[in-house]
Write a protein that holds these residues in place. Structure first.
Motif, PDB file in Angstrom:
ATOM      1  N   ILE A  77      36.959  -7.777   5.689  1.00  0.00           N
ATOM      2  CA  ILE A  77      36.669  -8.779   6.723  1.00  0.00           C
ATOM      3  C   ILE A  77      35.599  -9.749   6.238  1.00  0.00           C
ATOM      4  O   ILE A  77      35.691 -10.969   6.455  1.00  0.00           O
ATOM      5  CB  ILE A  77      36.235  -8.081   8.025  1.00  0.00           C
ATOM      6  CG1 ILE A  77      37.417  -7.327   8.636  1.00  0.00           C
ATOM      7  CG2 ILE A  77      35.687  -9.095   9.022  1.00  0.00           C
ATOM      8  CD1 ILE A  77      37.062  -6.509   9.850  1.00  0.00           C
ATOM      9  N   GLN A  78      34.578  -9.233   5.577  1.00  0.00           N
ATOM     10  CA  GLN A  78      33.515 -10.102   5.068  1.00  0.00           C
ATOM     11  C   GLN A  78      34.028 -11.083   4.034  1.00  0.00           C
ATOM     12  O   GLN A  78      33.618 -12.244   3.995  1.00  0.00           O
ATOM     13  CB  GLN A  78      32.394  -9.235   4.484  1.00  0.00           C
ATOM     14  CG  GLN A  78      31.625  -8.442   5.533  1.00  0.00           C
ATOM     15  CD  GLN A  78      30.633  -7.487   4.912  1.00  0.00           C
ATOM     16  OE1 GLN A  78      30.583  -7.317   3.686  1.00  0.00           O
ATOM     17  NE2 GLN A  78      29.832  -6.838   5.739  1.00  0.00           N
ATOM     18  N   GLU A  79      34.933 -10.631   3.172  1.00  0.00           N
ATOM     19  CA  GLU A  79      35.491 -11.534   2.155  1.00  0.00           C
ATOM     20  C   GLU A  79      36.456 -12.545   2.769  1.00  0.00           C
ATOM     21  O   GLU A  79      36.524 -13.693   2.324  1.00  0.00           O
ATOM     22  CB  GLU A  79      36.211 -10.708   1.087  1.00  0.00           C
ATOM     23  CG  GLU A  79      35.266  -9.851   0.244  1.00  0.00           C
ATOM     24  CD  GLU A  79      36.010  -9.023  -0.782  1.00  0.00           C
ATOM     25  OE1 GLU A  79      37.273  -9.053  -0.746  1.00  0.00           O
ATOM     26  OE2 GLU A  79      35.364  -8.342  -1.598  1.00  0.00           O
ATOM     27  N   ARG A  80      37.171 -12.130   3.795  1.00  0.00           N
ATOM     28  CA  ARG A  80      38.160 -13.019   4.411  1.00  0.00           C
ATOM     29  C   ARG A  80      37.494 -14.127   5.222  1.00  0.00           C
ATOM     30  O   ARG A  80      37.940 -15.279   5.203  1.00  0.00           O
ATOM     31  CB  ARG A  80      39.090 -12.210   5.302  1.00  0.00           C
ATOM     32  CG  ARG A  80      40.232 -13.017   5.903  1.00  0.00           C
ATOM     33  CD  ARG A  80      41.156 -12.122   6.681  1.00  0.00           C
ATOM     34  NE  ARG A  80      42.282 -12.864   7.255  1.00  0.00           N
ATOM     35  CZ  ARG A  80      43.251 -12.312   7.980  1.00  0.00           C
ATOM     36  NH1 ARG A  80      43.204 -11.000   8.218  1.00  0.00           N
ATOM     37  NH2 ARG A  80      44.223 -13.056   8.456  1.00  0.00           N
ATOM     38  N   TYR A  81      36.409 -13.788   5.923  1.00  0.00           N
ATOM     39  CA  TYR A  81      35.727 -14.766   6.779  1.00  0.00           C
ATOM     40  C   TYR A  81      34.298 -15.016   6.274  1.00  0.00           C
ATOM     41  O   TYR A  81      33.359 -15.081   7.055  1.00  0.00           O
ATOM     42  CB  TYR A  81      35.680 -14.264   8.224  1.00  0.00           C
ATOM     43  CG  TYR A  81      37.029 -13.941   8.812  1.00  0.00           C
ATOM     44  CD1 TYR A  81      37.899 -14.950   9.211  1.00  0.00           C
ATOM     45  CD2 TYR A  81      37.445 -12.627   8.965  1.00  0.00           C
ATOM     46  CE1 TYR A  81      39.148 -14.660   9.750  1.00  0.00           C
ATOM     47  CE2 TYR A  81      38.680 -12.325   9.510  1.00  0.00           C
ATOM     48  CZ  TYR A  81      39.532 -13.343   9.898  1.00  0.00           C
ATOM     49  OH  TYR A  81      40.754 -13.040  10.426  1.00  0.00           O
ATOM     50  N   LYS A  82      34.148 -15.145   4.985  1.00  0.00           N
ATOM     51  CA  LYS A  82      32.816 -15.332   4.430  1.00  0.00           C
ATOM     52  C   LYS A  82      32.214 -16.686   4.789  1.00  0.00           C
ATOM     53  O   LYS A  82      30.988 -16.842   4.776  1.00  0.00           O
ATOM     54  CB  LYS A  82      32.844 -15.155   2.908  1.00  0.00           C
ATOM     55  CG  LYS A  82      33.785 -16.098   2.194  1.00  0.00           C
ATOM     56  CD  LYS A  82      33.781 -15.797   0.701  1.00  0.00           C
ATOM     57  CE  LYS A  82      34.762 -16.700  -0.043  1.00  0.00           C
ATOM     58  NZ  LYS A  82      34.760 -16.390  -1.513  1.00  0.00           N
ATOM     59  N   ASN A  83      33.045 -17.637   5.118  1.00  0.00           N
ATOM     60  CA  ASN A  83      32.537 -18.965   5.504  1.00  0.00           C
ATOM     61  C   ASN A  83      32.451 -19.161   7.013  1.00  0.00           C
ATOM     62  O   ASN A  83      32.047 -20.238   7.472  1.00  0.00           O
ATOM     63  CB  ASN A  83      33.440 -20.051   4.908  1.00  0.00           C
ATOM     64  CG  ASN A  83      33.435 -20.043   3.389  1.00  0.00           C
ATOM     65  OD1 ASN A  83      32.402 -19.754   2.784  1.00  0.00           O
ATOM     66  ND2 ASN A  83      34.571 -20.346   2.793  1.00  0.00           N
TER      67      ASN A  83
END
Length: 420
Positions: A77-83
Motif C-alpha cells: 500500500i505504501q509503494e502504491r500510494y506513495k505520492n
C-alpha cells in the motif's frame, strides 16, 4: 510535585492501600520494620497488577502477530500510494478494519501499567520526604523509612547525596551498589525478553521493516531503562525488576505453548507434539489439539514447518483430523512414501582422492575404446572385397548415399550428363 500528586490521588490512594494490606501480612512474618515485609509488599503489588493485565497481554500477542502478517500488504500500500498520503492512510485504516487489527494493542500493557508506576513513584518519594500519602499514616511512614533492602532504603536513589542517604540511616556505597545491580538486572531482563521474542517467536519467512524496528528496540529499551533507572528509588526498581521478570516468564510460556506460525518455536513445539504422538498414539492436551486443528484447517496454506509435521504423522501411519485428533490412515502412509520417492536426490560429492583415482581409470577406458574402434576399422579395410556378395555391395552403396546428410531417402534422380 504536591500539586501533581494531589491531582492523581485517585490512583495513589488505592496503590498505597494495597501496599499497606500486603504489609500487614508480611509484617506478621518478618516484622513491621523489615525490608522484606515492605519489599515483598511491592512485589505482591506487581503480581496483582500483572494478573489483572493478562487479558490485555493476550490482545497484545494477537495484535503483534497480526501486524507481522500484515507487513507485506502494508508495504504494498505504501509503494502504491506513495505520492498520496491521504489515500495511503485510508487504505491502511481499511486494512486494519478488515483484519480486526489495532496497532495500539501492542502498547496496552505498558499504558495500563503507567498509572500504577506513577502512583508508586509518588508514594515512595513521599516516604523519602517524610510526608504522609494515601493510606500511609505516620506510623507506617516511620516503619517504611526504617526498611532497608540489602542495606539500601526503599526511598533512596542512585543520584542521592550523602546527606540525604545519611538521613535514611544508610551509606552511599551500599545504596549505589544495590541500585546499580538492580539497574543491570532490570536492563538485562528487558533485553533477554525482547531477544527471545525476535530469535524464537518470529515468522522467518516474513522479511519486513517491522522486524528491523523490533530489532532496534531490543537494544534501545535496555539503554533507556539504564538511564532512567538511576533516578528511580529502590522501591521503584524492585517494582520494575519484578514486572520485567514476570514479562520474561510470561513470554517464555507463550513461546513454548502458543508459538508464532513459521517460527523456530513452532518447529520445536510440533516436534514435541510428534514425539508425544509417537509414544502415546494420540494428541494429548487441549492446547495441542487446538494447534493441530488449526493446521488441518489451513489446508494448502500450511507453511513448511506444518507440512513437515503432517508428513511426520504420515510416516507413523496417522492422519490429522479436523477436530485436532489423529487416526490411522493408509493413504497418509502412501502420501508420505510418495513425497519421499519424488524428493530430488542430490549426487554424493566425491572426495579429491577419489576424483584423482577415477581420472586415470576413465582416461584409460576411453583410450581402450578408441583403440578397439581403430582396430575394427583397419580390419574392415583389410578385408577382401570379393568376400562380400555383389548384391550386398549394391545395397551398401545405396545405403551409403542415403546416409549422406542433405539427401532424400528412396531412389535418387539420375544426374544430368553435363553435371558428371
Amino acid at each position: 510535585m504536591d500539586t501533581i500528586a494531589s491531582l492523581f490521588s485517585f490512583i495513589t490512594t488505592p496503590v498505597s492501600w494495597i501496599i499497606v494490606q500486603f504489609h500487614k501480612v508480611y509484617g506478621a512474618l518478618f516484622g513491621d520494620d523489615s525490608g522484606w515485609a515492605w519489599g515483598l509488599s511491592i512485589v505482591s503489588l506487581v503480581v496483582l497488577i500483572r494478573i489483572c493485565l493478562i487479558p490485555l497481554f493476550v490482545k497484545q500477542i494477537k495484535s503483534t502477530r497480526n501486524m507481522q502478517v500484515l507487513q507485506p500488504k502494508m508495504k504494498a500500500i505504501q509503494e502504491r500510494y506513495k505520492n498520496d498520503k491521504q489515500r495511503q492512510s485510508e487504505e491502511m485504516m481499511k486494512l486494519y478494519k478488515e483484519t480486526g487489527t489495532n496497532p495500539l494493542s501492542s502498547c496496552l500493557p505498558i499504558l495500563a501499567q503507567s498509572p500504577f508506576f506513577f502512583a508508586l513513584y509518588h508514594v515512595l518519594s513521599s516516604i523519602a520526604s517524610g510526608k504522609k500519602i494515601g493510606a500511609i499514616n505516620q506510623d507506617l511512614l516511620d516503619s517504611a523509612r526504617q526498611a532497608h533492602i540489602f542495606g539500601a532504603p526503599l526511598a533512596a536513589k542512585f543520584t542521592d547525596s550523602v546527606e540525604k542517604v545519611t538521613s535514611l540511616d544508610a551509606s552511599l556505597t551500599d545504596v549505589r551498589i544495590v541500585t546499580a545491580i538492580m539497574i543491570v538486572l532490570m536492563s538485562a531482563s528487558q533485553f533477554f525478553t525482547q531477544r527471545q521474542l525476535m530469535t524464537k517467536n518470529v515468522d522467518l519467512t516474513v522479511k519486513t521493516p517491522y522486524m528491523q524496528q523490533q530489532k532496534m528496540l531490543m537494544y534501545i529499551f535496555p539503554v533507556i531503562f539504564a538511564v532512567m533507572g538511576i533516578n528511580f528509588p529502590v522501591g521503584v526498581l524492585v517494582y520494575w525488576l519484578t514486572t520485567n521478570v514476570w514479562t520474561m516468564g510470561q513470554q517464555m510460556y507463550v513461546i513454548n505453548q502458543n508459538p508464532t506460525p513459521g517460527s523456530k518455536a513452532q518447529d520445536a513445539y510440533l516436534q514435541r507434539v510428534l514425539k508425544s504422538v509417537t509414544s502415546h498414539g494420540e494428541v494429548r492436551g487441549r492446547t495441542r489439539r487446538k494447534m493441530v486443528k488449526a493446521i488441518v484447517a489451513k489446508g494448502s496454506d500450511r507453511n513448511d514447518i506444518e507440512r513437515k509435521f503432517i508428513t511426520g504423522l504420515g510416516k507413523l501411519g496417522l492422519a490429522a483430523q479436523e477436530d485436532g485428533t489423529v487416526a490411522k490412515s493408509e493413504a497418509a502412509v502412501a502420501d508420505a512414501e510418495g513425497s519421499q520417492a519424488h524428493r530430488r536426490q542430490q549426487p554424493k560429492r566425491q572426495t579429491k582422492a577419489k576424483r584423482q583415482t577415477a581420472g586415470p581409470a576413465t582416461a584409460g577406458a576411453k583410450a581402450t575404446e578408441s583403440e578397439a574402434a581403430g582396430s575394427k576399422t583397419s580390419l574392415e579395410k583389410d578385408a577382401p572385397q570379393d568376400s562380400k556378395p555383389k548384391s550386398a555391395g549394391k545395397s551398401a552403396s545405396g545405403s551409403s548415399r542415403q546416409a549422406k546428410s542433405g539427401q532424400r531417402k528412396g531412389p535418387q534422380r539420375p544426374k544430368h550428363p553435363s553435371k558428371k
